[in-house]
Design a protein around this motif. Structure first.
Motif, PDB file in Angstrom:
ATOM      1  N   ALA A  72      -6.243 -21.335  23.629  1.00 46.92           N
ATOM      2  CA  ALA A  72      -7.085 -22.000  22.638  1.00 46.92           C
ATOM      3  C   ALA A  72      -6.799 -21.466  21.241  1.00 46.92           C
ATOM      4  O   ALA A  72      -6.728 -22.231  20.271  1.00 46.92           O
ATOM      5  N   GLU A  73      -6.616 -20.172  21.126  1.00 45.55           N
ATOM      6  CA  GLU A  73      -6.355 -19.586  19.812  1.00 45.55           C
ATOM      7  C   GLU A  73      -5.024 -20.077  19.251  1.00 45.55           C
ATOM      8  O   GLU A  73      -4.917 -20.399  18.065  1.00 45.55           O
ATOM      9  N   ASP A  74      -4.012 -20.155  20.107  1.00 45.93           N
ATOM     10  CA  ASP A  74      -2.724 -20.705  19.675  1.00 45.93           C
ATOM     11  C   ASP A  74      -2.876 -22.157  19.223  1.00 45.93           C
ATOM     12  O   ASP A  74      -2.286 -22.582  18.216  1.00 45.93           O
ATOM     13  N   ALA A  75      -3.674 -22.913  19.964  1.00 44.31           N
ATOM     14  CA  ALA A  75      -3.865 -24.328  19.640  1.00 44.31           C
ATOM     15  C   ALA A  75      -4.563 -24.494  18.293  1.00 44.31           C
ATOM     16  O   ALA A  75      -4.215 -25.378  17.494  1.00 44.31           O
ATOM     17  N   VAL A  76      -5.548 -23.660  18.018  1.00 43.51           N
ATOM     18  CA  VAL A  76      -6.260 -23.739  16.743  1.00 43.51           C
ATOM     19  C   VAL A  76      -5.310 -23.416  15.590  1.00 43.51           C
ATOM     20  O   VAL A  76      -5.332 -24.083  14.545  1.00 43.51           O
ATOM     21  N   LEU A  89      -6.876  -8.943  16.063  1.00 46.19           N
ATOM     22  CA  LEU A  89      -7.379 -10.136  16.739  1.00 46.19           C
ATOM     23  C   LEU A  89      -8.538 -10.753  15.967  1.00 46.19           C
ATOM     24  O   LEU A  89      -8.661 -11.983  15.882  1.00 46.19           O
ATOM     25  N   THR A  90      -9.387  -9.930  15.385  1.00 48.23           N
ATOM     26  CA  THR A  90     -10.491 -10.444  14.577  1.00 48.23           C
ATOM     27  C   THR A  90      -9.966 -11.210  13.372  1.00 48.23           C
ATOM     28  O   THR A  90     -10.458 -12.297  13.042  1.00 48.23           O
ATOM     29  N   LEU A  91      -8.977 -10.646  12.697  1.00 50.05           N
ATOM     30  CA  LEU A  91      -8.415 -11.318  11.525  1.00 50.05           C
ATOM     31  C   LEU A  91      -7.770 -12.644  11.907  1.00 50.05           C
ATOM     32  O   LEU A  91      -7.817 -13.611  11.151  1.00 50.05           O
ATOM     33  N   ARG A  92      -7.162 -12.694  13.079  1.00 51.65           N
ATOM     34  CA  ARG A  92      -6.475 -13.912  13.510  1.00 51.65           C
ATOM     35  C   ARG A  92      -7.473 -14.949  14.028  1.00 51.65           C
ATOM     36  O   ARG A  92      -7.492 -16.092  13.581  1.00 51.65           O
ATOM     37  N   ALA A  93      -8.312 -14.568  14.997  1.00 51.97           N
ATOM     38  CA  ALA A  93      -9.168 -15.544  15.678  1.00 51.97           C
ATOM     39  C   ALA A  93     -10.419 -15.893  14.884  1.00 51.97           C
ATOM     40  O   ALA A  93     -10.834 -17.049  14.858  1.00 51.97           O
TER      41      ALA A  93
END
Length: 390
Positions: free
Chosen positions: A30-34, A117-121
């Motif tokens: 999901a994160e990649d898709a966003v 991960l926080t900065l990315r997601a």
């Protein structure tokens, strides 16, 4: 119709990711898709702006998610477990962004991985931006984020998370300051504001969230005065206080006062109180060091941190004199970072210039960054000149 700014686009990121996970998507895919949907938005919105940016991103990200799942034959079985693609339209209410914060600060992650991960997601930054901020190759950061996503892939939304871990992660982001093309201190403030809105004023954890936001604002208010025209570090006592941002100081103080009224004191509120006392002093000489020592005592009661003990020694030295500060310092582990710098300051304050010069030089050799090393080297040189000419 005006297009969302980069900051507004990043604000949408966690909400869109939360929608996908609520529909059954696994976190990593999901994160990649966003992220792919965000790239598409940047490419297509200037010519064809959507009426509902969030709805557009949800639809695009869901399609990207289904494409990613179908493209991976090893995951084909999951296609039977996801719902069919919803028809375009308004996105249903509900916000699981707080759960994303909790997931990204999972205790199984190292602090560095939790921050990335926080900065990315949640922050919506690209891998390149995060890598630039941490001065590491993009491939290295991509691997770190990928491992982090795999680690939290099976964390469920119905498991209680640790708000304290989220606050620690955001404070780590803030302390990275400025590097690359992203101001991480400003980004941390943005994310903490968002977290404060999600937690709400009436919740048990809200005073510490407000305390952290106050602490960030009070420190960030001094940003322009921390370096001189040549980029050299300017100590707090020597800063031009007319360059401090009074609006941020006022907001930080208001947040802190409201939080303290809840009578649920935590470490971030205590640190913010110390920062507020510094901000309240018109000059360095007018700083209320006695109150600062009292707040350090409260902070030690809450954390018993050796770094807090070290910082308290400086305050004791200012409030009660160099001898009292050195006596307090004698009980602090000398291996603690910046121990030699504090010792140098206190010995200089007590008139022991040769000892102070030697300790400044020692502290410079141990300095964690170039700016601090150069500052301590100049301090040693200044005292050596005084000793030579005296």
């Amino acid at each position: 119709m005006s297009l969302p700014s980069d900051a507004e686009l990043r604000e949408l990121t966690p909400a869109v990711l939360a929608v996908l996970i609520r529909r059954g998507a696994d976190f990593a895919t999901a994160e990649d898709a966003v992220q792919e949907a965000l790239i598409s938005a940047v490419q297509t919105w200037p010519d064809d702006p959507p009426r509902d940016p969030k709805g557009w991103l949800v639809t695009a990200a869901w399609r990207k998610f289904l494409d990613l799942v179908r493209a991976d034959t090893a995951r084909r079985g999951r296609e039977d477990r996801v719902v069919a693609e919803p028809r375009p339209g308004p996105v249903a209410g509900g916000d699981d962004t707080l759960e994303l914060y909790l997931r990204c600060a999972h205790p199984a992650l190292s602090p560095a991985s939790a921050v990335a991960l926080t900065l990315r997601a949640v922050g919506g930054l690209t891998t390149r931006q995060i890598a630039a901020a941490y001065l590491v190759p993009e491939a290295t950061m991509a691997q770190r984020i990928s491992r982090a996503k795999r680690t939290v892939a099976d964390v469920r939304f119905d498991r209680a998370g640790d708000l304290g871990a989220v606050l620690t992660t955001l404070y780590l982001v803030f302390n990275e300051g400025y590097s690359g093309d992203v101001d991480l201190a400003a980004e941390a403030i943005r994310l903490t504001r968002q977290l404060a809105a999600l937690v709400g004023e009436g919740s048990a954890g809200s005073p510490e969230v407000a305390g952290l936001l106050a602490l960030m604002l009070l420190h960030h208010a001094r940003r322009d005065a921390r370096t001189d025209a040549d980029g050299r570090l300017v100590p707090l006592a020597e800063q031009d206080r007319t360059r401090w941002h009074t609006a941020q100081i006022a907001e930080g103080v208001d947040l802190l006062q409201t939080a303290l009224q809840r009578d649920q004191l935590g470490p971030y509120q205590a640190q913010a109180a110390i920062a507020a006392l510094h901000a309240d002093a018109p000059t360095a000489a007018e700083t209320d060091w006695v109150q600062i020592v009292e707040w350090y005592d409260e902070l030690l009661r809450l954390t018993d941190s050796p770094v807090v003990r070290l910082n308290r020694c400086v305050a004791v030295g200012e409030a009660d004199g160099a001898r009292a500060g050195l006596a307090a310092l004698a009980a602090v582990d000398p291996s603690i970072p910046r121990h030699a710098a504090v010792a140098a300051h206190l010995h200089e304050k007590g008139g022991e210039l040769s000892v102070a010069a030697r300790l400044y030089a020692e502290a410079a050799r141990r300095a964690p960054n170039v700016a601090e090393r150069d500052h301590l080297t100049r301090q040693a040189a200044r005292l050596n000149v005084l000793l030579r000419d005296g």
